[in-house]
Structures are given as structure tokens and as C-alpha cells.
Design a protein around this motif. Structure first.
Motif, short mmCIF file in Angstrom:
data_model
loop_
_atom_site.label_atom_id
_atom_site.label_comp_id
_atom_site.label_asym_id
_atom_site.label_seq_id
_atom_site.Cartn_x
_atom_site.Cartn_y
_atom_site.Cartn_z
N ILE A 20 0.84 -1.20 0.00
CA ILE A 20 0.00 0.00 0.00
C ILE A 20 0.87 1.25 0.00
CG2 ILE A 20 -1.62 1.35 1.39
CD1 ILE A 20 -2.86 -1.37 2.25
N HIS A 45 -0.80 -1.33 -5.92
CA HIS A 45 -1.93 -1.61 -5.04
C HIS A 45 -2.97 -0.51 -5.29
CE1 HIS A 45 -4.24 -2.08 -1.38
NE2 HIS A 45 -3.67 -3.27 -1.24
N ALA A 47 -6.06 0.30 -4.15
CA ALA A 47 -6.62 1.03 -3.00
C ALA A 47 -5.58 1.92 -2.35
CB ALA A 47 -7.21 0.06 -1.99
N LEU A 50 -5.00 4.96 -4.61
CA LEU A 50 -6.13 5.89 -4.54
C LEU A 50 -6.13 6.66 -3.23
CD1 LEU A 50 -8.98 3.74 -6.11
CD2 LEU A 50 -7.83 5.71 -7.13
N ALA A 51 -5.78 5.99 -2.14
CA ALA A 51 -5.71 6.67 -0.84
C ALA A 51 -4.62 7.73 -0.85
CB ALA A 51 -5.47 5.66 0.28
#
Length: 64
Positions: A20, A45, A47, A50-51
Motif C-alpha cells: 500500500i 496496489h 486502493a 487511490l488513498a
């Protein structure tokens, strides 16, 4: 925080936290522009990327 601390707090493995944190928002943005039908070729990754992208946008503020 260390990867170990984050993993313990979130109930994830250290490897997942590492993936991440290393995610590439630019790679995900490019992939989103193409559509996600072939996500197996994405080396980031989703997610996590995007975070990171959202965090950067929020941190930059509305006057960006």
C-alpha cells in the motif's frame, strides 16, 4: 509509524502495508483512464494508490 505498527493496528500483514505504501498513484490514474478490465497487469496496489492520491489532493487544498 513503522510498517509493523501500522499492520498490527489495522490487522494486516506487513507485506500488505508495504504494498500500500509503495503504490504508485500515477500508474493507477493512467489505468483508470483506460478502464479497469485488465487490472492483472497493474503493478500497484489500487486502493493504496487511490488513498495516496486522495490524501495529496486534500492536503493541497481547494486553491490548488
Amino acid at each position: 509509524k513503522t510498517e509493523e505498527e501500522i499492520a498490527a493496528f489495522l490487522g494486516l500483514t506487513r507485506a500488505t502495508v508495504r504494498n500500500i505504501r509503495r503504490a504508485d498513484p500515477e500508474e493507477v490514474k493512467a489505468k483508470l483512464g483506460q478502464g479497469l478490465e485488465r487490472t492483472r497487469t497493474l503493478r500497484s496496489h489500487i486502493a493504496g494508490a487511490l488513498a495516496q492520491w486522495a490524501y495529496r489532493e486534500i492536503k493541497a487544498g481547494p486553491d490548488r
